[in-house]
Design an enzyme around this catalytic site. Structure first.
Site, PDB file in Angstrom:
ATOM      1  N   HIS A  35       3.136 -27.056  11.784  1.00 16.30           N
ATOM      2  CA  HIS A  35       4.515 -27.549  11.866  1.00 16.30           C
ATOM      3  C   HIS A  35       4.594 -28.959  12.442  1.00 16.30           C
ATOM      4  CE1 HIS A  35       5.525 -23.555  10.829  1.00 16.30           C
ATOM      5  NE2 HIS A  35       5.701 -23.057  12.021  1.00 16.30           N
ATOM      6  N   LYS A  71       5.704 -21.567  24.357  1.00 16.89           N
ATOM      7  CA  LYS A  71       6.487 -20.332  24.410  1.00 16.89           C
ATOM      8  C   LYS A  71       7.068 -20.159  25.804  1.00 16.89           C
ATOM      9  CE  LYS A  71       4.634 -17.498  20.697  1.00 16.89           C
ATOM     10  NZ  LYS A  71       5.958 -17.392  20.058  1.00 16.89           N
ATOM     11  N   LYS A 116      13.451 -26.849   5.812  1.00 21.58           N
ATOM     12  CA  LYS A 116      14.670 -27.016   6.605  1.00 21.58           C
ATOM     13  C   LYS A 116      15.363 -28.325   6.230  1.00 21.58           C
ATOM     14  CE  LYS A 116      13.015 -24.251  10.506  1.00 21.58           C
ATOM     15  NZ  LYS A 116      14.079 -23.237  10.445  1.00 21.58           N
ATOM     16  N   HIS A 127       7.326 -23.156   6.353  1.00 23.57           N
ATOM     17  CA  HIS A 127       8.780 -23.029   6.198  1.00 23.57           C
ATOM     18  C   HIS A 127       9.538 -24.164   6.877  1.00 23.57           C
ATOM     19  CE1 HIS A 127       8.335 -21.074  10.162  1.00 23.57           C
ATOM     20  NE2 HIS A 127       9.576 -21.453  10.374  1.00 23.57           N
ATOM     21  N   LYS A 144       0.969 -19.853   6.159  1.00 21.45           N
ATOM     22  CA  LYS A 144       0.066 -20.229   7.237  1.00 21.45           C
ATOM     23  C   LYS A 144      -0.275 -18.973   8.044  1.00 21.45           C
ATOM     24  CE  LYS A 144       3.000 -21.249  11.207  1.00 21.45           C
ATOM     25  NZ  LYS A 144       2.339 -20.357  12.152  1.00 21.45           N
ATOM     26  N   GLU A 182      10.160 -22.677  22.223  1.00 17.63           N
ATOM     27  CA  GLU A 182      10.613 -21.308  22.018  1.00 17.63           C
ATOM     28  C   GLU A 182      10.972 -20.722  23.369  1.00 17.63           C
ATOM     29  OE1 GLU A 182       8.266 -18.971  19.085  1.00 17.63           O
ATOM     30  OE2 GLU A 182       6.911 -20.681  19.137  1.00 17.63           O
ATOM     31  N   ARG A 220       0.814  -1.214   0.000  1.00 22.71           N
ATOM     32  CA  ARG A 220       0.000   0.000   0.000  1.00 22.71           C
ATOM     33  C   ARG A 220       0.852   1.271   0.000  1.00 22.71           C
ATOM     34  NH1 ARG A 220      -5.319  -1.400   1.499  1.00 22.71           N
ATOM     35  NH2 ARG A 220      -5.492  -3.516   2.310  1.00 22.71           N
ATOM     36  N   ASP A 245      -0.948 -22.019  16.196  1.00 21.59           N
ATOM     37  CA  ASP A 245       0.302 -21.412  15.734  1.00 21.59           C
ATOM     38  C   ASP A 245       1.342 -22.452  15.325  1.00 21.59           C
ATOM     39  OD1 ASP A 245       1.961 -19.132  15.241  1.00 21.59           O
ATOM     40  OD2 ASP A 245       3.021 -19.542  17.105  1.00 21.59           O
TER      41      ASP A 245
END
Length: 542
Positions: A286, A386, A228, A224, A194, A262, A72, A281
């Protein structure tokens, strides 16, 4: 090009010569234009342009090539190139910046300001693509990358269709062709990130919206993780080494653990994450992708649909999560304040944009069973969260104990109380420090007969003398080549959502009931330890 704001080296091209190591494995893609929607965002600056720069550095891009950024904000071609150069310098794999490689790529970079819902903007984009075809010889081949929020996927697809920019579904063109061997229309592909929906209903609705414009063969759903190196090596390690595939089944495997940890909290992204959670998530995409690669049967060929057929079979064989006894199969957690690595982390509920009474899962552990001949009776334990103790993604395959423990206490003179055999484990580390390790038992020097665990393994960095390529490099190259093996098919997405949507609905109905807490910096709530110990097993913490 004619407009001064569109100035570029006339006829700039990218050398298509391949290094010897790569030439044996692939051919360069056909000429094409990569169009990045959301070109002013972090994904483009941190991942996509650095990946294209790395491919240019490795001479893996086609000779006739261009990139058109779409967003934009008003920018010139020159300002866009400068921003992207800064991204390549900061996040690129090859540093310092290879000026010759960057200049070749920069000469093919353009920018079109466009509001995603503005039909007139797509007419300008169509003009730009026509000019790119003339200047760079890209022959009408298109790869659209939607690096935008998911809410924009359907509107962008619809506008591309209305503007005549969606190309033709290869499946339809083959079906109607009297001469299949003849060259068909210029290929047009669309890549979406995703999440592919928020639940089964929204995933189906998104797929229906995309299919109104694009055929399934044109749609590349990107995860992604599948780019890997170690994830790809799950297949090559299994099927390329005769000593492991015979042991990859219920007769020899006790259980499988998949960990995606994480060490950071939501880092200011609370408003986004509170509408997502750990299942949406990480787990639905994954982790189930990793599970399907570990558990799939050998495909008949390594053609894209043959591989994806086997992955779908695994997902369909997963036993439904037992909602009537949910606490026996699933642990849902949320982190509180802590100080991992000496750095204070505030509680998730205290994050900006998060409701104080939030029931969002920042941690989930669950046990899945696969009802097929290979894996019947072998539990798969999935765990993600997390603010855990470490950032790590790995798959651990734990083998059964030998049927006769010859080295238990009392079997041999000199064997002491507490000696025992630790199980063999095969660990595939996805990130960081990609590698593969096998834990075995060996006798230490001396007269005493006992076993101690020893690690046999390889590090990609040490074995191959370099870090592996970034995931987006491989996936962008595959999309340009038209190889969809590492992308996710419609039925994969919907089958995964079929599994987890009932769980999400049960949690939504329960609110905070059953939600347990864990302090930031540990491996998860204590309830998760009790959950796996109830099965007579332990978590494998790196």
């Amino acid at each position: 090009m004619s407009d001064p704001k569109r100035s570029a080296p006339s006829g700039a091209t990218l050398d298509r010569a391949l290094p010897a190591a790569d030439a044996a494995h692939t051919h360069p893609p056909d000429p094409c234009v990569v169009v990045i929607f959301g070109a002013s965002g972090d994904l483009t600056r941190r991942k996509l342009i650095p990946a294209l720069y790395a491919l240019a550095h490795e001479r893996l891009l086609p000779e006739h090539f261009a990139v058109v950024g779409v967003a934009r904000r008003e920018k010139t071609h020159e300002s866009f190139r400068e921003e992207m150069r800064a991204g390549a310098e900061q996040f690129g794999r090859f540093r310092p910046l290879d000026r010759e490689a960057w200049d070749r790529l920069a000469g093919c970079l353009y920018y079109v300001p466009l509001a995603f819902e503005d039909a007139a903007g797509y007419a300008r984009l169509r003009d730009m693509l026509a000019e790119a075809d003339g200047t760079h010889g890209t022959r009408g081949n298109r790869v659209y990358y939607l690096a935008t929020p998911p809410a924009n996927y359907a509107p962008i697809a619809a506008q591309l269709g209305a503007a005549g920019l969606a190309g033709e579904d290869p499946a339809r063109s083959r079906k109607g062709s009297a001469a299949p061997e003849e060259a068909g229309p210029a290929p047009t592909r669309i890549i979406i990130e995703k999440p592919f929906g928020r639940d089964l209903a929204t995933a189906r609705a998104l797929n229906a919206d995309l299919h109104r414009v694009f055929g399934e063969e044109q749609i590349y759903r990107i995860d992604h993780y599948l780019g890997k190196e170690t994830v790809q090596n799950i297949l090559t390690f299994r099927f390329g080494n005769s000593i492991f595939e015979p042991l990859w089944n219920r007769r020899y495997v006790d259980h499988v653990q998949i960990l995606v940890g994480e060490d950071l909290g939501v880092e200011g992204r609370g408003a986004y994450y509170d509408g997502s959670g750990a299942v949406r998530d990480i787990l639905q995409n994954h982790m189930l992708q990793l599970l399907s690669l570990v558990a799939m049967e050998p495909p008949a060929t390594f053609e894209p649909d043959a591989v994806r057929d086997e992955k779908v079979k695994v997902l369909r064989a997963i036993r439904p999560i037992p909602l009537a006894h949910l606490s026996q199969g699933v642990v849902r957690g949320q982190y509180t304040a802590g100080t991992p690595s000496g750095k204070p982390v505030q509680a998730y509920a205290a994050e900006k944009g998060v409701a104080p009474d939030t029931a969002t899962d920042t941690y989930v552990a669950l046990r899945l069973e696969i009802d097929n001949w290979r894996w019947a009776g072998v539990p798969f334990y999935l765990r993600t969260g997390k603010a855990l103790a470490k950032r790590v993604t790995e798959v651990t395959i734990q083998y059964r104990q030998p049927p006769l423990l010859l080295f238990q206490h009392g079997q041999h003179a000199g064997h002491e109380e507490g000696d025992g055999i630790e199980p063999n484990r095969l660990t595939l580390r996805i990130q960081p420090d990609e590698g593969i390790a096998l834990r075995v038992g060996l006798k230490p020097p001396g007269a005493r007969i006992s076993l101690v665990p020893a690690r046999l393994g390889l590090s990609y960095r040490e074995t191959f003398g370099a870090d592996p390529a970034e995931a987006y490099e491989r996936l962008l190259l595959d999309a340009m080549l038209g190889d969809s093996t590492l992308f996710i098919r419609r039925d994969e997405v919907e089958t995964a959502w079929t599994l987890v949507t009932p769980l999400l609905e049960a949690w939504a109905a329960a609110g905070r009931e059953g939600l347990v807490a864990y302090p930031a910096g540990v491996w998860g709530p204590k309830e998760a330890d009790g959950f796996i110990r109830a099965d007579g097993r332990e978590w494998v913490n790196p």
